[in-house]
Design a protein around this motif. Structure first.
Motif, PDB file in Angstrom:
ATOM      1  N   VAL A 159      -2.084  -2.842  -6.139  1.00 35.04           N
ATOM      2  CA  VAL A 159      -1.838  -3.717  -4.983  1.00 35.04           C
ATOM      3  C   VAL A 159      -2.553  -5.047  -5.198  1.00 35.04           C
ATOM      4  O   VAL A 159      -1.966  -6.120  -4.996  1.00 35.04           O
ATOM      5  CB  VAL A 159      -2.303  -3.064  -3.661  1.00 35.04           C
ATOM      6  N   ASN A 160      -3.809  -4.992  -5.645  1.00 38.27           N
ATOM      7  CA  ASN A 160      -4.579  -6.210  -5.893  1.00 38.27           C
ATOM      8  C   ASN A 160      -3.880  -7.097  -6.923  1.00 38.27           C
ATOM      9  O   ASN A 160      -3.776  -8.314  -6.746  1.00 38.27           O
ATOM     10  CB  ASN A 160      -5.992  -5.868  -6.371  1.00 38.27           C
ATOM     11  N   LYS A 203      -2.435   3.091  -6.282  1.00 36.84           N
ATOM     12  CA  LYS A 203      -3.741   2.549  -6.659  1.00 36.84           C
ATOM     13  C   LYS A 203      -3.972   1.172  -6.051  1.00 36.84           C
ATOM     14  O   LYS A 203      -3.105   0.303  -6.104  1.00 36.84           O
ATOM     15  CB  LYS A 203      -3.836   2.428  -8.183  1.00 36.84           C
ATOM     16  N   ASP A 204      -5.179   0.995  -5.518  1.00 32.07           N
ATOM     17  CA  ASP A 204      -5.564  -0.301  -4.959  1.00 32.07           C
ATOM     18  C   ASP A 204      -5.490  -1.402  -6.007  1.00 32.07           C
ATOM     19  O   ASP A 204      -5.117  -2.533  -5.704  1.00 32.07           O
ATOM     20  CB  ASP A 204      -6.986  -0.247  -4.389  1.00 32.07           C
ATOM     21  N   GLU A 205      -5.848  -1.073  -7.237  1.00 30.38           N
ATOM     22  CA  GLU A 205      -5.828  -2.062  -8.318  1.00 30.38           C
ATOM     23  C   GLU A 205      -4.418  -2.624  -8.504  1.00 30.38           C
ATOM     24  O   GLU A 205      -4.249  -3.807  -8.790  1.00 30.38           O
ATOM     25  CB  GLU A 205      -6.334  -1.457  -9.631  1.00 30.38           C
ATOM     26  N   CYS A 261       0.834  -1.211   0.000  1.00 30.90           N
ATOM     27  CA  CYS A 261       0.000   0.000   0.000  1.00 30.90           C
ATOM     28  C   CYS A 261       0.867   1.260   0.000  1.00 30.90           C
ATOM     29  O   CYS A 261       0.484   2.280  -0.578  1.00 30.90           O
ATOM     30  CB  CYS A 261      -0.950  -0.005   1.187  1.00 30.90           C
ATOM     31  N   SER A 305     -11.205   0.054  -2.378  1.00 31.69           N
ATOM     32  CA  SER A 305     -11.200  -0.961  -3.448  1.00 31.69           C
ATOM     33  C   SER A 305     -10.066  -1.976  -3.290  1.00 31.69           C
ATOM     34  O   SER A 305      -9.861  -2.824  -4.157  1.00 31.69           O
ATOM     35  CB  SER A 305     -11.148  -0.298  -4.824  1.00 31.69           C
ATOM     36  N   LEU A 306      -9.360  -1.919  -2.160  1.00 30.03           N
ATOM     37  CA  LEU A 306      -8.304  -2.895  -1.879  1.00 30.03           C
ATOM     38  C   LEU A 306      -8.925  -4.255  -1.601  1.00 30.03           C
ATOM     39  O   LEU A 306      -9.871  -4.374  -0.830  1.00 30.03           O
ATOM     40  CB  LEU A 306      -7.470  -2.454  -0.669  1.00 30.03           C
ATOM     41  N   CYS A 307      -8.412  -5.265  -2.240  1.00 29.41           N
ATOM     42  CA  CYS A 307      -8.829  -6.643  -1.972  1.00 29.41           C
ATOM     43  C   CYS A 307      -7.723  -7.261  -1.124  1.00 29.41           C
ATOM     44  O   CYS A 307      -6.790  -7.873  -1.635  1.00 29.41           O
ATOM     45  CB  CYS A 307      -9.048  -7.392  -3.282  1.00 29.41           C
ATOM     46  N   TYR A 308      -7.824  -7.056   0.185  1.00 33.31           N
ATOM     47  CA  TYR A 308      -6.767  -7.382   1.142  1.00 33.31           C
ATOM     48  C   TYR A 308      -6.265  -8.819   1.019  1.00 33.31           C
ATOM     49  O   TYR A 308      -5.080  -9.084   1.126  1.00 33.31           O
ATOM     50  CB  TYR A 308      -7.279  -7.112   2.564  1.00 33.31           C
ATOM     51  N   LEU A 350     -10.627  -1.837   6.661  1.00 38.08           N
ATOM     52  CA  LEU A 350      -9.774  -1.172   5.679  1.00 38.08           C
ATOM     53  C   LEU A 350      -9.939   0.339   5.825  1.00 38.08           C
ATOM     54  O   LEU A 350     -11.041   0.823   6.098  1.00 38.08           O
ATOM     55  CB  LEU A 350     -10.181  -1.587   4.264  1.00 38.08           C
ATOM     56  N   ARG A 383      -8.748   3.214   1.045  1.00 36.52           N
ATOM     57  CA  ARG A 383      -8.380   1.929   0.425  1.00 36.52           C
ATOM     58  C   ARG A 383      -9.624   1.062   0.213  1.00 36.52           C
ATOM     59  O   ARG A 383      -9.564  -0.163   0.314  1.00 36.52           O
ATOM     60  CB  ARG A 383      -7.366   1.184   1.304  1.00 36.52           C
TER      61      ARG A 383
END
Length: 181
Positions: A40-41, A36-38, A31, A125-128, A119, A123
């Motif tokens: 990280v995903n 962008k969360d995308e 992170c 849209s983060l898919c942890y 979350l 964040r």
């Protein structure tokens, strides 16, 4: 020299907890590295995929399971054997398509989020736990089963359950037809 009863279980629990803590630190670092969360995903999925293609050998050796004859058996094997073996939980499985190629793994408890309360708003849209999707996809690919694996629901995002969707990309008839050739 024999080990006291329960010692293996204790070391597995410690390993699992260490993995969960380390995983949290990994996601936090990603992170920081990616805006962008995308991104990280995607990174978590790629890492999971790399783990899955290596983990399948360990899984097959330790579990001594037989070849699954259907997508339903495969989904059950993932839930009842693999998740139990590596994460200590057993998701329930439901088939969500008439074609019999779409399944959901529903986790009442997700050990990867044991130390995560929620979350941050920025964040959303983060898919942890996207690493799990990559692991499943990579392992399935190594046994010649192409699949799309995604999070459908996530407790960290306020959903009632954590649900991972698995869509096998070939129809069951395609597998039977290929075997008969």
């Amino acid at each position: 020299m024999s080990r006291p009863p329960g010692r293996k279980q204790d070391s597995q629990k410690i390993s699992r907890e260490l993995f969960v803590l380390t995983y949290g630190a990994l996601v936090a670092q990603l992170c920081k590295d990616y805006e962008k969360d995308e991104d990280v995903n995607t990174c978590l999925d790629r890492m999971g995929y790399a783990i899955g293609i290596r983990l399948i050998d360990d899984f097959l050796a330790r579990s001594a399971v037989k070849r699954c004859r259907s997508y339903s058996e495969t989904a059950d094997m993932i839930a009842q054997v693999a998740f139990k073996m590596y994460l200590g939980v057993t998701p329930s499985v439901s088939c969500s398509s008439a074609a019999g190629n779409e399944f959901s793994l529903i986790l009442d408890k997700n050990p990867l989020v044991d130390f995560v309360e929620e979350l941050p708003a920025e964040r959303a849209s983060l898919c942890y736990c996207n690493l799990l999707c990559g692991v499943i996809r990579g392992a399935l690919e190594m046994v010649h089963l192409a699949a799309e694996v995604t999070f459908l629901q996530d407790r960290l995002k306020g959903d009632a359950v954590t649900e991972i969707g698995i869509t096998f990309l070939r129809k069951a008839e395609d597998r039977k037809h290929r075997r008969n050739k």
